[in-house]
Design an enzyme around this catalytic site. Structure first.
Site, PDB file in Angstrom:
ATOM      1  N   CYS A   2      16.046  29.651 -25.069  1.00 57.12           N
ATOM      2  CA  CYS A   2      15.631  30.381 -26.252  1.00 57.12           C
ATOM      3  C   CYS A   2      14.654  29.410 -26.756  1.00 57.12           C
ATOM      4  CB  CYS A   2      16.903  29.937 -27.389  1.00 57.12           C
ATOM      5  SG  CYS A   2      18.403  30.492 -26.780  1.00 57.12           S
ATOM      6  N   GLY A  78      18.330  26.043 -23.927  1.00 54.66           N
ATOM      7  CA  GLY A  78      18.559  25.375 -22.585  1.00 54.66           C
ATOM      8  C   GLY A  78      19.875  25.752 -22.102  1.00 54.66           C
ATOM      9  N   ASP A 102      27.688  27.624 -24.512  1.00 50.46           N
ATOM     10  CA  ASP A 102      27.938  26.026 -24.353  1.00 50.46           C
ATOM     11  C   ASP A 102      27.133  25.774 -25.828  1.00 50.46           C
ATOM     12  OD1 ASP A 102      25.226  27.350 -24.180  1.00 50.46           O
ATOM     13  OD2 ASP A 102      24.427  26.099 -22.587  1.00 50.46           O
TER      14      ASP A 102
END
Length: 612
Positions: A2, A78, A102
């Site tokens: 992102c 990430g 995540d």
């Protein structure tokens, strides 16, 4: 993957700053084409653009948690490859997690461990957390610097973003470049923490930057450390193989189509072979992509640095590993297209000047993105395993400068393309010397380590802490400009730490480059690739490309008022355009590309250049 941005102002309520925040966020639309979001509360404003990879419906950002002491909000870029294990740990510790992303794991990891959450993460990441409980912004970057993150202190807080363009969209940031910024552009060294733009800083790899009412604090949570290596050759090779199997397995996890970037070299071939075998166990065929150039077979001329074309080796690997392979063949017209040049500069925010290497990477990634959202790359294996010819050059080993510059007179590249007055002001020789001294000061020496071993450790350290960051930044900007997530398994910090401390004699036990990687993966590869020598990223040899660059440079010379001639030496460019000696053609081509890049950058960004 992102793009993140934000603004903290301790002297004002940012509730009315939403339009500015949205403008900052919009600059990174290409990094995150799937979704966007903003979050504003009091002194903090966060923006996010999302490229959805894991938990497509559940990973929206900014993501926040309300606590009795105040809100805690996160914007994250990430991948955390050990998020499944961390998720289980957090559940055991009593956290309630509503998604399988995540991002939520990182947010709750911060609630559990505070800033030390960084030490628990395995991955490539850059994130910012506004902790309303203590009115503090916390910015964290991964150990190797795979994901970028910049910040710009203000009179009452800070601006931050994945790319400088996000920060420059805020009126508080000046679009200006000073002498140090120009030095970074032209010296081909990378000073940790320094950004090209005035007033801007880079969150260094392996650090946590905290911004509170009392100022900015920088804490390092990871660095490349020296340690004894006691494993024998067989154990070392086996350990490298085990690490690679684990790393590739983790980095194949995604809820979107995946592929590998295959060059036919040892690095990308090893990753492709491991990934293909893993996926075949689940009935899935791996896709692979390679870049090539129209007419390359006819135009190719072997050189000292590039003895062979990539294509035959690429096809050997694809056949043996059973990948669904595609060659992305690029023509000179596309490489020389001003639109391609503009896209590269817009992605990088600077005129980096790698010419067709940058153009071909952009076009390759654009083609790959039509089929896959995630790609695994062999980037950084040369730095980790000792793949560059400089590792084996006695002259470079003894040189007291950066190894990639050591083959040039005086330890730096010739700077004849710069305006003479600017060249004197920049004093690049001194800048490079000072940067080198600072860099090698971080190299720790083992007790009893020989002079040769210490020299080789120093070369490895410089590649892993300076040169690799140039390549990683290039990879990130080029890939994210088209919404492609490129993962770099060779940057897993466990592998980096382990191989860094392997003695040089063991790293080169077969007398060749990357002995450990070859030994660890030879059973998966065609013999042609096992025997192939190191070959750099390909460059077109089509005379039509050079002719187009020469014509464009001639057009540039026709306008003596172009501001580029405050940076580029006009007489030097004219001599290059008029040169007919084929021996200077490669250097002339690089000069054409650099001048055109700088000229276009000046028109696009209109930076204020200050040289006093």
């Amino acid at each position: 993957m992102c793009g993140i941005t934000g603004w903290v102002s301790f002297e004002r309520d940012l509730g009315e700053a939403l339009p500015t925040l949205e403008a900052m966020t919009l600059t990174m639309a290409r990094r995150g084409p799937d979704d966007h979001g903003t979050w504003v509360a009091g002194h903090a404003a966060l923006g996010h653009r999302r490229l959805a990879i894991i938990d497509l419906p559940g990973g929206r950002q900014p993501m926040s948690v309300r606590t009795p002491e105040g809100d805690v909000a996160l914007v994250y870029s990430g991948e955390t490859y050990n998020f499944a294990e961390l998720r289980r740990e957090l559940l055991r510790r009593g956290h309630t997690l509503r998604t399988t992303s995540d991002t939520e794991v990182v947010l709750h990891g911060y609630l559990e461990w505070g800033e030390a959450v960084a030490e628990h993460l395995n991955g490539m990441f850059a994130f910012a957390i506004w902790d309303g409980r203590r009115d503090t912004l916390v910015m964290v970057r991964d150990r190797m610097g795979v994901k970028p993150l910049f910040y710009h202190p203000t009179s009452d807080g800070v601006l931050f973003g994945s790319e400088p363009k996000a920060i420059l969209a805020n009126p508080l940031a000046e679009t200006a470049v000073g002498l140090d910024g120009l030095r970074e552009l032209f010296a081909f060294v990378r000073t940790p923490g320094l950004a090209i733009w005035k007033g801007m800083r880079e969150v260094e790899p392996g650090t946590v930057v905290s911004v509170g009412r009392d100022g900015i604090r920088v804490d390092r949570y990871w660095s490349l450390r020296t340690a004894p290596h006691t494993d024998d050759r067989e154990t070392t090779v086996a350990r490298v193989r085990d690490l690679l199997e684990d790393i590739v397995g983790r980095q194949l996890v995604a809820d979107v189509p995946r592929c590998t970037l295959l060059s036919g070299g040892l690095d990308s071939s090893a990753l492709t072979a491991i990934a293909a075998r893993r996926l075949s166990g689940t009935g899935e065929t791996l896709r692979s992509f390679a870049v090539d150039f129209a007419g390359q077979e006819e135009n190719f001329v072997a050189t000292e640095h590039r003895a062979t074309r990539d294509a035959p080796y690429v096809h050997d690997v694809a056949k043996l590993s059973g990948t669904d392979h595609e060659d992305v063949v690029l023509g000179s017209a596309a490489l020389a297209d001003p639109g391609t040049r503009a896209a590269v500069i817009r992605a990088r925010d600077t005129p980096v000047g790698l010419g067709d290497l940058d153009a071909s990477l952009h076009l390759l990634f654009s083609a790959v993105r039509r089929h896959s959202t995630v790609a695994l790359s062999g980037e950084s294996a040369d730095e980790v395993f000792g793949g560059y010819r400089q590792f084996f050059d006695p002259k470079v080993r003894q040189a007291d400068t950066f190894p990639w510059l050591a083959s040039f007179a005086g330890g730096s590249r010739p700077r004849t393309f710069l305006d003479p007055g600017l060249s004197r002001a920049l004093d690049l020789g001194r800048y490079i010397g000072d940067a080198y001294g600072t860099a090698v000061a971080g190299v720790e020496r083992l007790d009893g380590e020989s002079d040769l071993e210490h020299r080789m450790r120093r070369i490895s350290y410089l590649y892993l802490t300076r040169f690799v960051r140039v390549l990683l930044d290039r990879k990130d900007r080029a890939s994210m400009a088209v919404g492609l997530e490129v993962r770099v398994p060779f940057c897993d910090h466990r592998l980096v730490e382990y191989v860094y401390n392997v003695p040089w004699a063991l790293k080169s036990y077969d007398g060749r480059e990357k002995s450990l990687l070859r030994g660890a993966t030879a059973d998966l590869l065609p013999q042609s690739v096992v025997d192939r020598t190191k070959s750099p990223y390909p460059s077109t040899q089509d005379p039509a490309y050079t002719a187009t660059m020469r014509g464009n440079a001639r057009d540039l010379l026709a306008d003596p008022a172009d501001p580029v001639f405050g940076i580029i030496d006009r007489d030097g460019l004219r001599r290059a355009v008029d040169a007919t000696d084929p021996r200077v053609a490669p250097l002339a081509r690089r000069l054409f590309e650099r001048a055109l890049d700088v000229s276009l950058w000046l028109r696009m960004y209109k930076p204020v250049i200050t040289t006093s």
